[in-house]
Design a protein around this motif. Structure first.
Motif, PDB file in Angstrom:
ATOM      1  N   ASP A  40       0.836  -1.201   0.000  1.00 17.60           N
ATOM      2  CA  ASP A  40       0.000   0.000   0.000  1.00 17.60           C
ATOM      3  C   ASP A  40       0.866   1.246   0.000  1.00 17.60           C
ATOM      4  OD1 ASP A  40      -1.919   1.947   0.368  1.00 17.60           O
ATOM      5  OD2 ASP A  40      -2.357   1.387   2.439  1.00 17.60           O
ATOM      6  N   GLU A  41       1.216   1.728  -1.193  1.00  9.48           N
ATOM      7  CA  GLU A  41       2.121   2.886  -1.318  1.00  9.48           C
ATOM      8  C   GLU A  41       1.523   4.181  -0.773  1.00  9.48           C
ATOM      9  OE1 GLU A  41       5.353   3.247  -2.268  1.00  9.48           O
ATOM     10  OE2 GLU A  41       5.529   1.095  -2.453  1.00  9.48           O
ATOM     11  N   ASP A  42       0.191   4.330  -0.786  1.00  6.43           N
ATOM     12  CA  ASP A  42      -0.391   5.589  -0.316  1.00  6.43           C
ATOM     13  C   ASP A  42      -0.600   5.631   1.194  1.00  6.43           C
ATOM     14  OD1 ASP A  42      -2.652   4.019   0.051  1.00  6.43           O
ATOM     15  OD2 ASP A  42      -3.860   5.061  -1.445  1.00  6.43           O
ATOM     16  N   GLY A  43      -0.419   4.498   1.877  1.00 11.37           N
ATOM     17  CA  GLY A  43      -0.461   4.479   3.329  1.00 11.37           C
ATOM     18  C   GLY A  43      -1.843   4.541   3.948  1.00 11.37           C
ATOM     19  N   THR A  44      -2.882   4.285   3.190  1.00  8.35           N
ATOM     20  CA  THR A  44      -4.232   4.422   3.733  1.00  8.35           C
ATOM     21  C   THR A  44      -4.700   3.228   4.560  1.00  8.35           C
ATOM     22  OG1 THR A  44      -5.188   3.592   1.665  1.00  8.35           O
ATOM     23  CG2 THR A  44      -4.973   5.984   1.886  1.00  8.35           C
ATOM     24  N   SER A  45      -3.981   2.125   4.511  1.00  4.95           N
ATOM     25  CA  SER A  45      -4.434   0.944   5.240  1.00  4.95           C
ATOM     26  C   SER A  45      -3.839   0.831   6.643  1.00  4.95           C
ATOM     27  CB  SER A  45      -4.120  -0.324   4.432  1.00  4.95           C
ATOM     28  OG  SER A  45      -2.736  -0.489   4.284  1.00  4.95           O
TER      29      SER A  45
END
Length: 143
Positions: A40-45
């Protein structure tokens, strides 16, 4: 002085998930997972260990530099540091290979040579730098 945090993990590594809680309460059952760490590159998890190490490195570096600047007679108006931690997978498994610090600083009355000296000392001297077994790089900009 001692500080602590607690991790609870449930399930297999790829399908499971965990929660982190810190002594201060800043992290309170904060989720983390394999996806949050590796895909998860965007870090939302949720968070991940490397993100927390990056935050610790940026914060520690700023405090070390502020101390050194103050001791040298300078008053830092603002130190803004972004730390980027790189993890690589190799034959030996996953490893933190690099932590890159990017500093933008507002400090009245300091010249470039003194700024470079003190930022280099802070990079080497901050306690988090001392425990990281990786390459540590720094780009420092004086505004």
């Amino acid at each position: 002085m001692k500080r602590h945090a607690t991790s609870i993990w449930k399930g297999k590594v790829k399908e499971g998930n965990g929660k982190l809680t810190s002594q201060s309460g800043t992290l309170e059952n904060t989720p983390y997972s394999f996806a949050g760490r590796f895909t998860d590159e965007d870090g939302t998890s949720g968070t991940n260990p490397e993100e927390l190490i990056a935050a610790a490195h940026a914060g520690c570096f700023n405090m070390a530099l502020s101390k050194m600047l103050t001791e040298a007679g300078f008053d830092p108006e603002e130190l803004k540091t972004k730390a980027t931690v790189t993890i690589d997978a190799g034959d030996g498994g996953v490893k933190i290979s690099k932590s890159h610090l990017e500093l933008n600083a507002k400090i009245d009355g300091i010249d470039q040579d003194k700024f470079d000296e003190l930022t280099g000392n802070a990079k080497k001297g901050c306690p988090v730098s001392a425990v990281l077994n990786c390459e540590i790089t720094l780009d420092a900009t004086l505004n």
